[in-house]
Enzyme design. Structure first.
Site, PDB file in Angstrom:
ATOM      1  N   HIS A 101       0.835  -1.202   0.000  1.00 48.41           N
ATOM      2  CA  HIS A 101       0.000   0.000   0.000  1.00 48.41           C
ATOM      3  C   HIS A 101       0.865   1.244   0.000  1.00 48.41           C
ATOM      4  O   HIS A 101       2.033   1.207   0.392  1.00 48.41           O
ATOM      5  CB  HIS A 101      -0.930   0.018   1.210  1.00 48.41           C
ATOM      6  N   CYS A 159       2.113   3.481  11.740  1.00 46.33           N
ATOM      7  CA  CYS A 159       3.030   2.952  10.739  1.00 46.33           C
ATOM      8  C   CYS A 159       3.383   4.070   9.775  1.00 46.33           C
ATOM      9  O   CYS A 159       2.748   5.128   9.790  1.00 46.33           O
ATOM     10  CB  CYS A 159       2.413   1.763   9.996  1.00 46.33           C
TER      11      CYS A 159
END
Length: 686
Positions: free
Chosen positions: A65, A197
């Site tokens: 992603h 993250c």
């Protein structure tokens, strides 16, 4: 708002065998759906994100992603692989692959949808349904969160879950009715957690769901703050205050850390929160039982160290490999020192340009300043720059200590750095002082104290004890030996000539170009600027070699995209135009997009070019008094024409190697856009 995923974005028979091929195959579906505007540019962004941290998760899941300017609508493509594809998960290949594409300015609503998907990936029933699905439309609906027609087995699962919930409610009611000891024992252990993250799209929310689910299974109350791309909502201060322990599962800086100070802390990477939540909860309970207090640093975690899991035994900083911890501490000090270097060094360089090198011996401008004299202005700039440079060693020491043991270590760190200057221990003394200060503070923090004293420990007791200890060590024990070593290093640099100087130039050039702004680059740069605090002919040569080598990677990539355009994607050619300016300005990071997209060809090439430039700069005897500025400080460089020749030679070597290696692959951007039946690139003759 367009649907996040449609049947056209689902491939239930993904034939790709590598993660790059899988990403390309799924991304091509996004292009066909007019969700992605530039296939190669988007894939370069996916590869750059993958380089930060593997995206494979335990349980057979891969979630490549990224956020990209080549995405015009938040999109998710799903592929199911029969053979499995390696995405770096510890338990093996992934058969469920989700390619998540978010626009550079994705709105909160879509990010909320993405976070919801990430949470559902932690539900076994959801992943089982994905593996069993046969209709792309039904699978797309399932991923969107729409309820598909329930099969008999699914109905049984739901009925079983309802029965378990009813039994649990009855048990809780009975416990409350019993009162007494049972009621008091029902108060759960409370944990607050933060997950984050680098992209803030998937791992952040998966770790949150995993921790919450593990907490429910263990009878522990876990409240999670997700610091994702959509921003974050702070935990209620009352919840934090009542918590028995804290878990940080993160690969980027935890924001507003001071809220959690004074509580037992487990500090790990985000994937540990996903893969091993029960272990983290157990460790948090053990730390609370032992009465351990958080001493985690405020410095950023390194994001490129594998999966960032740590070891599950507490603070990642405390329990990581010693080399990783030492690098983190040193980078904390260097990152705070660099602005002083840039400001002070450029002011001094500018003063030399106006008034010549003899301006360094001018009288204090506080006693003598003439508004109309250029020399007075030059002296003013020199003395301001020298004042800024005077902070280099104390700031380095202070923030190394800060990286090790947080705010209480600042005072002893600065004190130790100042003493390093007093005893002429210089840059090396600052390094040692910072490490000593951090170690002493960490040792003092481990001493159990009464609760009434905890409030004054960080502001009075710790700075007092640690400053006295570090001062004693620097003045009496280690200061003079380090000063002798510093003098020996200075004499060695001054005496460098011939092959010795060339070898040092090669090493510095390799370090500057290996990670282009990373730890090795920063170590070489810090070594160079440390010599500017007390400049000698040798240290000025080192500074020149370091800056020259650091200019090579972006300049080489800019030249390569100009002379062999067809070897690069449209996005890379655009980045190449910007790299001219970045390279000329000594911003090595301008080559990172190229290295992230093709590291095996780009990094060795620019390292070779940097080594050539560093060696030639040292051989030519070029010197530099400014710590930054690139070609814009050429007037301040000794042997400027030979210096520019060294940069040109290294740039040509790196460019030639990049073109040669990419040409050997014999792939054009047009061919790269055509995929074979397995999703791999199709090559054509050049």
């Amino acid at each position: 708002m367009s649907e996040l995923i449609t049947a056209e974005l689902v491939d239930l028979d993904l034939s790709a065998t590598t993660k790059d091929a899988a990403a390309r195959s799924l991304a091509e579906r996004m292009v066909a759906a007019h969700r992605v505007t530039d296939l190669d540019g988007f894939l370069a962004d996916v590869a750059a994100r993958e380089a930060q941290m593997p995206t494979g998760l335990d349980g057979g899941i891969g979630i490549p992603h990224c956020r990209s300017e080549h995405v015009n609508a938040p999109t998710l493509a799903f592929g199911r692989s029969g053979a499995g594809i390696d995405f770096g998960a510890a338990d093996g290949p992934a058969d469920l692959i989700f390619l998540i594409a978010a626009p550079a300015g994705a709105d909160d609503d879509h990010l909320t949808i993405l976070s919801g998907l990430a949470r559902r990936l932690m539900v076994p029933e959801f992943t089982a349904a994905l593996r069993a699905g046969t209709d792309p439309r039904a699978v797309a609906a399932l991923i969107r969160g729409e309820e598909p027609p329930e099969e008999p087995e699914q109905e049984q699962v739901e009925a079983g879950k309802q029965e378990q919930e009813q039994e649990q409610e009855q048990a809780e009611t009975a416990t409350k009715a019993a009162g007494g000891t049972e009621a008091s024992e029902s108060v759960p252990f409370r944990i607050v957690a933060v997950t984050s993250c680098p992209t803030g799209i998937a791992h952040t929310y998966m770790a949150a769901e995993s921790l919450a689910a593990a907490g429910r299974a263990e009878g522990v109350e876990v409240t999670v703050e997700t610091q994702g791309s959509a921003g974050f909502k702070k935990l209620d201060p009352a919840v934090v205050a009542a918590a028995d322990a804290v878990i940080w599962a993160h690969d980027v800086e935890v924001r507003e850390k001071a809220r959690f100070r004074g509580k037992p802390l487990v500090d790990v990477g985000v994937k540990a929160g996903i893969n091993r939540p029960a272990e983290l909860i157990a460790e948090a309970r053990r730390k609370a039982e032992r009465g351990e207090i958080a001493t985690a640093p405020d410095s950023d975690r390194a994001s490129g160290s594998g999966d960032g899991d740590g070891d599950g035994n507490g603070s990642g900083a405390d329990h990581a490999h010693f080399g990783v911890r030492l690098r983190t501490y040193l980078m904390s000090g260097v990152s705070y020192m660099v602005p002083f270097v840039a400001a002070g060094g450029l002011l001094i360089a500018l003063s030399f340009a106006i008034g010549g090198y003899e301006i360094a011996s001018a009288k204090s401008v506080a006693d003598h300043f003439v508004w109309g004299e250029a020399d007075s202005w030059a002296a003013l700039l020199n003395q301001i720059g020298s004042a800024a440079f005077g902070f280099l060693v104390p700031v380095l020491a202070g923030y190394i200590a800060y990286g090790m043991a947080d705010r209480p270590a600042l005072v002893p760190g600065f004190v130790g750095g100042a003493i390093a200057l007093t005893v002429n221990a210089g840059f090396l003394g600052g390094l040692v002082a910072g490490l000593l200060a951090g170690a002493v503070v960490m040792a003092v923090q481990r001493v159990p104290v009464h609760a009434t004293l905890r409030g004054i420990m960080p502001v009075l007791v710790i700075p007092l004890i640690a400053s006295a200890t570090v001062g004693f060590l620097m003045f009496i024990v280690v200061g003079k030996p380090i000063a002798s070593l510093q003098n020996a290093l200075t004499d060695w640099l001054n005496g460098l000539s011939g092959s010795n100087a060339v070898i040092l130039g090669v090493v510095l050039g390799l370090m500057m170009c290996f990670d282009m702004g990373g730890p090795l680059n920063k170590v070489a740069y810090a070594f160079a600027v440390g010599g500017l605090a007390d400049p000698t002919p040798g240290s000025l040569k080192v500074m020149a070699a370091v800056m020259a080598a650091g200019m090579v990677p972006p300049l080489a990539m800019a030249l390569a995209t100009t002379v062999r355009r067809r070897l690069f994607t449209k996005t890379e050619r655009e980045n190449g135009r910007a790299a001219w300016v970045l390279g000329a300005s000594f911003i090595t990071e301008g080559a990172i997009p190229f290295a992230a997209a093709d590291p095996l060809r780009v990094i060795p090439s620019v390292m070779a070019g940097g080594a050539v430039t560093g060696a030639l700069s040292m051989a030519f005897g070029a010197t530099l008094r400014a710590p930054h500025g690139g070609v814009f400080v050429v007037p301040l460089i000794g042997e400027p024409f030979l210096y520019l020749l060294a940069i040109a030679a290294g740039t040509l070597v790196a460019t030639a190697l990049v073109v040669l290696l990419k040409g050997a692959r014999r792939t054009t951007p047009e061919a790269a856009g055509d995929a074979g039946p397995d999703g791999s690139r199709v090559t054509v003759a050049a």
